[in-house]
Scaffold this motif. Structure first.
Motif, PDB file in Angstrom:
ATOM      1  N   LEU A 157       0.825  -1.214   0.000  1.00 59.64           N
ATOM      2  CA  LEU A 157       0.000   0.000   0.000  1.00 59.64           C
ATOM      3  C   LEU A 157       0.859   1.264   0.000  1.00 59.64           C
ATOM      4  N   SER A 158       1.936   1.273   0.773  1.00 63.26           N
ATOM      5  CA  SER A 158       2.815   2.439   0.812  1.00 63.26           C
ATOM      6  C   SER A 158       3.533   2.629  -0.519  1.00 63.26           C
ATOM      7  N   GLY A 159       3.867   1.529  -1.171  1.00 65.14           N
ATOM      8  CA  GLY A 159       4.483   1.621  -2.494  1.00 65.14           C
ATOM      9  C   GLY A 159       3.565   2.309  -3.488  1.00 65.14           C
ATOM     10  N   ILE A 160       2.305   1.946  -3.455  1.00 66.18           N
ATOM     11  CA  ILE A 160       1.315   2.573  -4.346  1.00 66.18           C
ATOM     12  C   ILE A 160       1.175   4.060  -4.015  1.00 66.18           C
ATOM     13  N   GLN A 161       1.075   4.389  -2.726  1.00 66.07           N
ATOM     14  CA  GLN A 161       0.952   5.791  -2.317  1.00 66.07           C
ATOM     15  C   GLN A 161       2.195   6.588  -2.708  1.00 66.07           C
ATOM     16  N   THR A 162       3.372   5.994  -2.586  1.00 65.75           N
ATOM     17  CA  THR A 162       4.611   6.682  -2.936  1.00 65.75           C
ATOM     18  C   THR A 162       4.669   6.966  -4.427  1.00 65.75           C
ATOM     19  N   VAL A 163       4.248   6.015  -5.243  1.00 69.96           N
ATOM     20  CA  VAL A 163       4.202   6.238  -6.692  1.00 69.96           C
ATOM     21  C   VAL A 163       3.250   7.385  -7.015  1.00 69.96           C
ATOM     22  N   LYS A 164       2.103   7.430  -6.339  1.00 73.75           N
ATOM     23  CA  LYS A 164       1.153   8.528  -6.568  1.00 73.75           C
ATOM     24  C   LYS A 164       1.771   9.878  -6.207  1.00 73.75           C
ATOM     25  N   VAL A 165       2.496   9.932  -5.091  1.00 70.44           N
ATOM     26  CA  VAL A 165       3.138  11.188  -4.676  1.00 70.44           C
ATOM     27  C   VAL A 165       4.176  11.607  -5.709  1.00 70.44           C
ATOM     28  N   ILE A 166       4.966  10.671  -6.161  1.00 65.90           N
ATOM     29  CA  ILE A 166       6.006  10.987  -7.153  1.00 65.90           C
ATOM     30  C   ILE A 166       5.373  11.486  -8.442  1.00 65.90           C
ATOM     31  N   LEU A 167       4.344  10.815  -8.915  1.00 68.44           N
ATOM     32  CA  LEU A 167       3.676  11.241 -10.150  1.00 68.44           C
ATOM     33  C   LEU A 167       3.011  12.597  -9.978  1.00 68.44           C
ATOM     34  N   ARG A 168       2.355  12.802  -8.830  1.00 63.26           N
ATOM     35  CA  ARG A 168       1.689  14.086  -8.571  1.00 63.26           C
ATOM     36  C   ARG A 168       2.711  15.217  -8.550  1.00 63.26           C
ATOM     37  N   ASN A 169       3.851  14.987  -7.905  1.00 63.21           N
ATOM     38  CA  ASN A 169       4.879  16.026  -7.838  1.00 63.21           C
ATOM     39  C   ASN A 169       5.560  16.228  -9.191  1.00 63.21           C
ATOM     40  N   SER A 170       5.722  15.169  -9.952  1.00 61.83           N
ATOM     41  CA  SER A 170       6.404  15.273 -11.246  1.00 61.83           C
ATOM     42  C   SER A 170       5.557  15.964 -12.306  1.00 61.83           C
ATOM     43  N   PHE A 171       4.271  15.678 -12.303  1.00 60.08           N
ATOM     44  CA  PHE A 171       3.400  16.188 -13.355  1.00 60.08           C
ATOM     45  C   PHE A 171       2.462  17.289 -12.900  1.00 60.08           C
ATOM     46  N   GLY A 172       2.550  17.671 -11.640  1.00 62.81           N
ATOM     47  CA  GLY A 172       1.728  18.769 -11.136  1.00 62.81           C
ATOM     48  C   GLY A 172       0.243  18.512 -11.228  1.00 62.81           C
ATOM     49  N   THR A 173      -0.174  17.271 -10.994  1.00 63.85           N
ATOM     50  CA  THR A 173      -1.590  16.928 -11.127  1.00 63.85           C
ATOM     51  C   THR A 173      -2.369  17.095  -9.828  1.00 63.85           C
ATOM     52  N   GLY A 174      -1.786  17.750  -8.864  1.00 64.75           N
ATOM     53  CA  GLY A 174      -2.466  17.962  -7.594  1.00 64.75           C
ATOM     54  C   GLY A 174      -1.547  18.710  -6.661  1.00 64.75           C
TER      55      GLY A 174
END
Length: 115
Positions: free
Chosen positions: A20-37
């Motif tokens: 679960l933390s792996g999934i959340q970490t990927v979401k954080v990285i993608l959100r920070n990389s692409f500015g989607t939130g």
């Protein structure tokens, strides 16, 4: 028997937390990389842990570090505190509750000491 059950529970909870933390970490990285939130802000936090021996505290620190998005930086046995770096500090109460529920409760059964 109580310790065997605590060990199995700890292992299963740890494996689930890693996924679960792996999934959340990927979401954080993608959100920070692409500015989607909103951008996640990393924070340092001191986490008090229940009285347990040095082996239990070390295992707790290792389990936290092996869970994506968190790193244990220091273990203070005198004050029963861990110094953590958390990748996304937006829900610290939830993170702390998860550590206490998923890791600490079983570790106290296995390595707890009287305060």
């Amino acid at each position: 028997m109580k310790k065997a059950i605590a060990f199995v529970e700890l292992l299963l909870r740890f494996l689930l937390a890693v996924v679960l933390s792996g999934i959340q970490t990927v979401k954080v990285i993608l959100r920070n990389s692409f500015g989607t939130g909103p951008s996640a802000a990393g924070v340092f936090v001191r986490l008090r842990f229940a009285p347990m021996n040095e082996q239990g505290a070390a295992i707790l620190g290792c389990m936290i570090t092996l869970t994506p998005g968190t790193t244990t930086l220091d273990i203070d046995m005198e004050h029963h505190e861990l110094l953590l770096h958390v990748l996304d500090g937006s829900d610290l109460p939830g993170m702390i509750e998860g550590i206490e529920r998923d890791f600490e409760s079983s570790l106290v059964v296995l390595f707890g000491v009287r305060s």
